[in-house]
Scaffold this active site. Structure first.
Site, PDB file in Angstrom:
ATOM      1  N   ARG A 171      39.700  45.661  38.749  1.00  0.00           N
ATOM      2  CA  ARG A 171      40.794  44.685  38.844  1.00  0.00           C
ATOM      3  C   ARG A 171      40.786  43.784  37.608  1.00  0.00           C
ATOM      4  O   ARG A 171      41.843  43.444  37.071  1.00  0.00           O
ATOM      5  CB  ARG A 171      40.667  43.849  40.119  1.00  0.00           C
ATOM      6  CG  ARG A 171      40.978  44.609  41.391  1.00  0.00           C
ATOM      7  CD  ARG A 171      40.913  43.702  42.607  1.00  0.00           C
ATOM      8  NE  ARG A 171      42.009  42.733  42.634  1.00  0.00           N
ATOM      9  CZ  ARG A 171      42.082  41.724  43.493  1.00  0.00           C
ATOM     10  NH1 ARG A 171      41.113  41.533  44.385  1.00  0.00           N
ATOM     11  NH2 ARG A 171      43.113  40.891  43.465  1.00  0.00           N
ATOM     12  N   CYS A 229      38.726  34.278  41.263  1.00  0.00           N
ATOM     13  CA  CYS A 229      38.813  35.630  41.811  1.00  0.00           C
ATOM     14  C   CYS A 229      40.285  35.913  42.077  1.00  0.00           C
ATOM     15  O   CYS A 229      41.131  35.564  41.266  1.00  0.00           O
ATOM     16  CB  CYS A 229      37.961  35.749  43.077  1.00  0.00           C
ATOM     17  SG  CYS A 229      38.411  34.570  44.373  1.00  0.00           S
TER      18      CYS A 229
END
Length: 270
Positions: A171, A229
């Site tokens: 990611r 995050c």
């Protein structure tokens, strides 16, 4: 004092407030797992409802308003003079958000059960089924107990300090993005997947191991450190691991879900 606590230490505590914070992104409801079996005396803490405001431009899990958080914690039996122990299934990914949010709003004594319910059960300790209610607490929420970053400060920190990206490496690189509309990372951020903070059983690595890990990533004494995050949940786990390692760090609560809400913000890949 370590923010972590063992099952034996929890069992020896006198009248703690115990919060079951089981939650998985896209997983089954944590309340169902709680009803099936939990640490006796624990009450269920809903990460989405109790530890975050509704999703929006500020991210998928923005900080709750002080009043709303105070009301939720009082309902769950939290008082300022009572030790709070938080746990999830094993790796503290969700429990860390409860730890961080309670610390941010000024609770002085919050501990995370290392290894979660799995560690508790592995030692042959009892579990209870159904739901439990707590006697009302008197917690007073006072914001500012933990450092936070907004989007501009996160970008600045990525250049002048160390900004750790707690998401999976793919990611970070922008190869996949299962949730947010844009893939990639904040320019200058360093990939530091949070799952590497724990062993296969979900227990945190020793402080020396974590200190070496973060030092290798540039998080050394005298350098400002922050974490983000997808929505400020696993990044709270990163801040917790950094705390165990003796490295203070700020949390970008809005994280990537807030970052990409503004299309003018730069995105890096690779």
């Amino acid at each position: 004092m370590s923010p972590l606590i063992t099952p034996a230490e929890l069992a020896a505590l006198d009248d703690p407030a115990v919060l079951d914070v089981r939650w998985r992104l896209g997983g089954p409801p944590g309340l169902d797992a709680y009803r099936e079996g939990h640490i006796p005396g624990a009450v269920f803490c809903d990460l989405n409802a109790d530890l975050a405001a509704p999703p929006g431009p500020e991210g998928r899990h923005p900080l709750p308003a002080a009043g709303a958080f105070q009301e939720a914690m009082r309902r769950l039996g939290v008082s300022g003079s009572r030790t709070v122990v938080v746990y999830d299934e094993a790796d503290a990914t969700a429990a860390a958000r409860a730890w961080w949010t309670l610390r941010y709003f000024g609770h002085p004594d919050v501990r995370v059960l290392d290894g979660g319910l799995r560690a508790w059960v592995a030692e042959g300790r009892p579990v209870a089924a159904g739901e439990e209610s707590a006697r009302p607490g008197d917690f007073v929420a006072r914001p500012g107990g933990m450092p936070v970053l907004d989007a501009g400060q996160a970008l600045e920190l990525a250049t002048e300090g160390v900004l750790l990206d707690a998401r999976a490496a793919e990611r970070y690189r922008g190869e996949v993005e299962p949730i947010d509309p844009v893939a990639g990372h904040i320019p200058g951020a360093v990939s530091a997947p949070t799952f590497e903070n724990v062993d296969p059983a979900g227990r945190f690595h020793q402080p020396e191991f974590l200190r070496e890990r973060f030092n290798t990533l540039g998080a050394v004494p005298g350098v400002a450190v922050g974490a983000y995050c997808g929505s400020g949940v696993t990044a709270a786990h990163q801040v917790l691991a950094l705390d165990v390692a003796g490295v203070p760090a700020a949390l970008y609560v809005g994280s990537w879900s807030n970052w990409v809400a503004d299309p003018s913000r730069p995105v890096a890949t690779g």
